[in-house]
Scaffold this active site. Sequence first.
Site, PDB file in Angstrom:
ATOM      1  N   GLU A  51     -15.785 -14.529   9.926  1.00 37.71           N
ATOM      2  CA  GLU A  51     -14.165 -14.724   9.343  1.00 37.71           C
ATOM      3  C   GLU A  51     -14.019 -16.175   8.815  1.00 37.71           C
ATOM      4  O   GLU A  51     -14.364 -17.144   9.503  1.00 37.71           O
ATOM      5  CB  GLU A  51     -13.016 -14.335  10.500  1.00 37.71           C
ATOM      6  CG  GLU A  51     -11.859 -14.302  10.039  1.00 37.71           C
ATOM      7  CD  GLU A  51     -11.739 -12.986   9.398  1.00 37.71           C
ATOM      8  OE1 GLU A  51     -10.554 -12.811   8.446  1.00 37.71           O
ATOM      9  OE2 GLU A  51     -12.432 -12.210   9.227  1.00 37.71           O
ATOM     10  N   MET A  52     -13.495 -16.453   7.745  1.00 43.51           N
ATOM     11  CA  MET A  52     -13.390 -17.768   7.375  1.00 43.51           C
ATOM     12  C   MET A  52     -11.877 -18.097   6.772  1.00 43.51           C
ATOM     13  O   MET A  52     -11.450 -17.085   6.157  1.00 43.51           O
ATOM     14  CB  MET A  52     -14.419 -18.026   5.948  1.00 43.51           C
ATOM     15  CG  MET A  52     -14.499 -19.333   5.513  1.00 43.51           C
ATOM     16  SD  MET A  52     -15.661 -19.591   3.977  1.00 43.51           S
ATOM     17  CE  MET A  52     -17.228 -18.947   4.932  1.00 43.51           C
TER      18      MET A  52
ATOM     19  N   LYS B  56      -8.908  -9.786  -3.738  1.00 44.32           N
ATOM     20  CA  LYS B  56     -10.308 -10.279  -4.018  1.00 44.32           C
ATOM     21  C   LYS B  56     -10.659 -10.368  -5.473  1.00 44.32           C
ATOM     22  O   LYS B  56     -11.244 -11.126  -6.093  1.00 44.32           O
ATOM     23  CB  LYS B  56     -11.523 -10.008  -3.192  1.00 44.32           C
ATOM     24  CG  LYS B  56     -11.804  -8.631  -3.236  1.00 44.32           C
ATOM     25  CD  LYS B  56     -13.188  -8.405  -2.249  1.00 44.32           C
ATOM     26  CE  LYS B  56     -13.211  -6.791  -1.905  1.00 44.32           C
ATOM     27  NZ  LYS B  56     -12.744  -6.612  -0.629  1.00 44.32           N
ATOM     28  N   LEU B  57     -10.303  -9.299  -6.144  1.00 41.33           N
ATOM     29  CA  LEU B  57     -10.660  -8.952  -7.509  1.00 41.33           C
ATOM     30  C   LEU B  57      -9.534  -9.916  -8.304  1.00 41.33           C
ATOM     31  O   LEU B  57     -10.127 -10.439  -9.677  1.00 41.33           O
ATOM     32  CB  LEU B  57     -10.345  -7.495  -7.959  1.00 41.33           C
ATOM     33  CG  LEU B  57     -11.484  -6.399  -7.312  1.00 41.33           C
ATOM     34  CD1 LEU B  57     -10.992  -5.061  -7.483  1.00 41.33           C
ATOM     35  CD2 LEU B  57     -12.624  -6.799  -8.256  1.00 41.33           C
TER      36      LEU B  57
ATOM     37  N   SER C 275     -13.375  -7.337   4.108  1.00 43.45           N
ATOM     38  CA  SER C 275     -13.757  -6.383   4.829  1.00 43.45           C
ATOM     39  C   SER C 275     -13.606  -4.747   4.537  1.00 43.45           C
ATOM     40  O   SER C 275     -14.052  -3.958   4.899  1.00 43.45           O
ATOM     41  CB  SER C 275     -13.618  -6.555   6.452  1.00 43.45           C
ATOM     42  OG  SER C 275     -12.241  -6.540   6.676  1.00 43.45           O
ATOM     43  N   MET C 276     -12.475  -4.589   3.707  1.00 36.18           N
ATOM     44  CA  MET C 276     -12.095  -3.530   3.466  1.00 36.18           C
ATOM     45  C   MET C 276     -13.049  -2.547   3.044  1.00 36.18           C
ATOM     46  O   MET C 276     -13.737  -2.863   1.795  1.00 36.18           O
ATOM     47  CB  MET C 276     -10.849  -3.354   2.394  1.00 36.18           C
ATOM     48  CG  MET C 276     -10.275  -2.197   2.021  1.00 36.18           C
ATOM     49  SD  MET C 276      -8.806  -2.435   1.063  1.00 36.18           S
ATOM     50  CE  MET C 276      -8.364  -0.572   0.733  1.00 36.18           C
TER      51      MET C 276
ATOM     52  N   GLN D  69      -8.626 -12.706  -7.218  1.00 33.61           N
ATOM     53  CA  GLN D  69      -9.373 -14.081  -7.330  1.00 33.61           C
ATOM     54  C   GLN D  69     -10.428 -14.213  -8.243  1.00 33.61           C
ATOM     55  O   GLN D  69     -10.573 -14.977  -8.984  1.00 33.61           O
ATOM     56  CB  GLN D  69      -9.838 -14.222  -5.751  1.00 33.61           C
ATOM     57  CG  GLN D  69      -8.481 -14.501  -5.033  1.00 33.61           C
ATOM     58  CD  GLN D  69      -8.967 -14.500  -3.387  1.00 33.61           C
ATOM     59  OE1 GLN D  69      -9.920 -13.891  -2.949  1.00 33.61           O
ATOM     60  NE2 GLN D  69      -8.192 -15.455  -2.761  1.00 33.61           N
TER      61      GLN D  69
ATOM     62  N   ASP E 219       0.703  -1.135   0.199  1.00 38.36           N
ATOM     63  CA  ASP E 219      -0.161  -0.091   0.029  1.00 38.36           C
ATOM     64  C   ASP E 219       0.658   1.355   0.037  1.00 38.36           C
ATOM     65  O   ASP E 219       1.878   1.209   0.285  1.00 38.36           O
ATOM     66  CB  ASP E 219      -0.782   0.133   1.079  1.00 38.36           C
ATOM     67  CG  ASP E 219      -2.025  -0.929   1.297  1.00 38.36           C
ATOM     68  OD1 ASP E 219      -2.942  -0.734   0.528  1.00 38.36           O
ATOM     69  OD2 ASP E 219      -1.847  -1.971   1.810  1.00 38.36           O
TER      70      ASP E 219
END
Length: 405
Positions: free
Chosen positions: A293-294, A328-329, A251-252, A331, A178
């Site tokens: 949460e997983m 996530k994007l 969660s972001m 993925q 970041d």
Amino acid sequence: MSAPNVLSTTQNSLATEFAANYSATVDQSDATATHTPASKQKYLLLSAHDFRSPRKAGMHFVASELAKLGTTRFFSLRYSFLSRYKHDPRLSLDDQANKIVFYQGVECYLWKTLIHPIRIRPFESLMYHLYGYGFNSVLRDWIRDSDVIILESGVAPIFFDLIKKLNPKAKVLYRASDALDTIDAATYISKTFDRIAKDIDTIVLPSKALAEKIPSTHNLAFVPQGIDHSVNEKANPSPYGEGIHAVSVGSMLFDPDFFVLASRRFPHIHFHIIGSCQPRHHEYGDNVTVYGEMPFDKTLPYIKHATLGIAPYSSVNLPAYLRDTSLKLTQYEFFGLPAICPHFIAADYPTRFGYDIGNEESIALAISRALNPQAPLPKRTVLDWSQVTERMLAPKKFSDTEVFA
């Protein structure tokens, strides 16, 4: 006495006190690790993540790849008794703090101190300055014993001077996960990075958009986000029944209003929200399922077998580099899912369908377009983590690591 001398005296006095306190927390009773042959490289990663945490970031996967190459150590920073008030995801590892633990091929150490540096003036810079002394025998031993040291954006850069003092021959890499201003890093960290950037061996950028934030150009390398290609086989069987399923992971800047609007507009779509760290919204429809949460591996079937992937960011004030670095994007793209996300993040990616935050008609249009695209979605090659790690360690061997090409 001049002001600088007063500060110096104060720093030295506090440094002694901090050293005593920090050293008192060190417990090496579990320091039983299997080492690779001495001929192999030894790697050290400094990060505010912990390798054992269930939520995975890029540094976790890089560490796993490095463990295949040689002795790899993951030192977790900025954790203390204050962390319980911040809902730190490493709290589940608290009983393993200040111990060397061998986990999945990596030596791990969660450094827990009495306090850690926090954003509180006028003591902020002093706290980071003292923390940067690295009053921990494991940290110092691992620095001395490393060939390659990887610093992740965040607090890690403040240990650069210590590294150069203890092991000047070590190769130092910086992974800019970041931009420091985006994560609201302390002024002391930003100033330190600005000072040392030119002396770092390689600054690794997962997005070329990050280059404008780096006060150096000669040592930059573009290495995009990766993914473990074997997840395709691991992501079975499908957890879903019949019908259309849309999944959101993470969660972001999570926007619950997206699902309030979308679930009402598309009652035939089943929305699955995983790890948002928010309770179920009272206006969600019956077609919304909320999960806690997983572990990373458990999320994979939910992504692979979904019809749509959703990245419901709640703000337009997002850095441009997030378009390229969002795990996530990445993925979603790897598994061939059309992604629903705000226009700013969708940008010109042909596999993404943008909407205006909070606008029900815009959200409905994005979902409808994703379900019925005008043309087949193109397939983009995503690097696996071994390719990412190779480029980090030796970027000049690859033509695609140029930032300003």
